[in-house]
Design a protein around this motif. Sequence first.
Motif, PDB file in Angstrom:
ATOM      1  N   THR A 197       0.842  -1.203   0.000  1.00 38.81           N
ATOM      2  CA  THR A 197       0.000   0.000   0.000  1.00 38.81           C
ATOM      3  C   THR A 197       0.870   1.243   0.000  1.00 38.81           C
ATOM      4  O   THR A 197       0.612   2.197  -0.748  1.00 38.81           O
ATOM      5  CB  THR A 197      -0.938   0.000   1.226  1.00 38.81           C
ATOM      6  N   LEU A 198       1.888   1.254   0.815  1.00 38.77           N
ATOM      7  CA  LEU A 198       2.825   2.380   0.853  1.00 38.77           C
ATOM      8  C   LEU A 198       3.505   2.580  -0.489  1.00 38.77           C
ATOM      9  O   LEU A 198       3.631   3.709  -0.968  1.00 38.77           O
ATOM     10  CB  LEU A 198       3.899   2.152   1.917  1.00 38.77           C
ATOM     11  N   TYR A 199       3.946   1.493  -1.092  1.00 36.56           N
ATOM     12  CA  TYR A 199       4.648   1.584  -2.373  1.00 36.56           C
ATOM     13  C   TYR A 199       3.727   2.168  -3.450  1.00 36.56           C
ATOM     14  O   TYR A 199       4.175   2.979  -4.267  1.00 36.56           O
ATOM     15  CB  TYR A 199       5.166   0.210  -2.793  1.00 36.56           C
ATOM     16  N   ALA A 200       2.474   1.793  -3.412  1.00 35.90           N
ATOM     17  CA  ALA A 200       1.517   2.324  -4.387  1.00 35.90           C
ATOM     18  C   ALA A 200       1.302   3.821  -4.202  1.00 35.90           C
ATOM     19  O   ALA A 200       1.113   4.554  -5.168  1.00 35.90           O
ATOM     20  CB  ALA A 200       0.187   1.581  -4.272  1.00 35.90           C
ATOM     21  N   GLU A 201       1.351   4.276  -2.961  1.00 33.99           N
ATOM     22  CA  GLU A 201       1.111   5.688  -2.653  1.00 33.99           C
ATOM     23  C   GLU A 201       2.376   6.529  -2.718  1.00 33.99           C
ATOM     24  O   GLU A 201       2.334   7.689  -3.115  1.00 33.99           O
ATOM     25  CB  GLU A 201       0.492   5.814  -1.260  1.00 33.99           C
ATOM     26  N   ALA A 202       3.489   5.958  -2.272  1.00 35.19           N
ATOM     27  CA  ALA A 202       4.744   6.720  -2.188  1.00 35.19           C
ATOM     28  C   ALA A 202       5.922   5.773  -2.418  1.00 35.19           C
ATOM     29  O   ALA A 202       6.574   5.338  -1.463  1.00 35.19           O
ATOM     30  CB  ALA A 202       4.855   7.390  -0.826  1.00 35.19           C
ATOM     31  N   PRO A 203       6.214   5.418  -3.668  1.00 41.75           N
ATOM     32  CA  PRO A 203       7.248   4.418  -3.959  1.00 41.75           C
ATOM     33  C   PRO A 203       8.651   4.797  -3.485  1.00 41.75           C
ATOM     34  O   PRO A 203       9.490   3.920  -3.314  1.00 41.75           O
ATOM     35  CB  PRO A 203       7.196   4.266  -5.471  1.00 41.75           C
ATOM     36  N   ASP A 204       8.903   6.067  -3.263  1.00 43.57           N
ATOM     37  CA  ASP A 204      10.233   6.504  -2.821  1.00 43.57           C
ATOM     38  C   ASP A 204      10.340   6.675  -1.313  1.00 43.57           C
ATOM     39  O   ASP A 204      11.371   7.136  -0.817  1.00 43.57           O
ATOM     40  CB  ASP A 204      10.608   7.821  -3.506  1.00 43.57           C
ATOM     41  N   TYR A 205       9.301   6.298  -0.577  1.00 42.29           N
ATOM     42  CA  TYR A 205       9.320   6.497   0.874  1.00 42.29           C
ATOM     43  C   TYR A 205      10.314   5.551   1.531  1.00 42.29           C
ATOM     44  O   TYR A 205      10.256   4.339   1.350  1.00 42.29           O
ATOM     45  CB  TYR A 205       7.921   6.288   1.460  1.00 42.29           C
ATOM     46  N   ARG A 206      11.217   6.118   2.287  1.00 42.86           N
ATOM     47  CA  ARG A 206      12.254   5.396   3.031  1.00 42.86           C
ATOM     48  C   ARG A 206      12.771   4.193   2.257  1.00 42.86           C
ATOM     49  O   ARG A 206      13.216   4.313   1.128  1.00 42.86           O
ATOM     50  CB  ARG A 206      11.736   5.012   4.404  1.00 42.86           C
TER      51      ARG A 206
END
Length: 74
Positions: free
Chosen positions: A57-66
């Motif tokens: 879910t995170l990758y779909a929303e913000a692939p560059d997050y941490r």
Amino acid sequence: MALGKLGLHKPALDTLSVALRRKKDRSAALLTAIRYERALAYQALNNNSRYRTDLETLYAEAPDYRDVAERLGV
């Protein structure tokens, strides 16, 4: 985050899950950080399917997050 750092992963997970339920008036950055910390709590509790789901879910929303992409192996 503090509960997780103290090794109190179940209380951290419970707190983060409640925090994710309330989205009104919360910034996208805060919700992303909460979801990431919840994923780490799932990992610490050996709940790998929920860990992976939160990371996806995170990758779909913000692939560059941490280190989300690295953790997913993409």
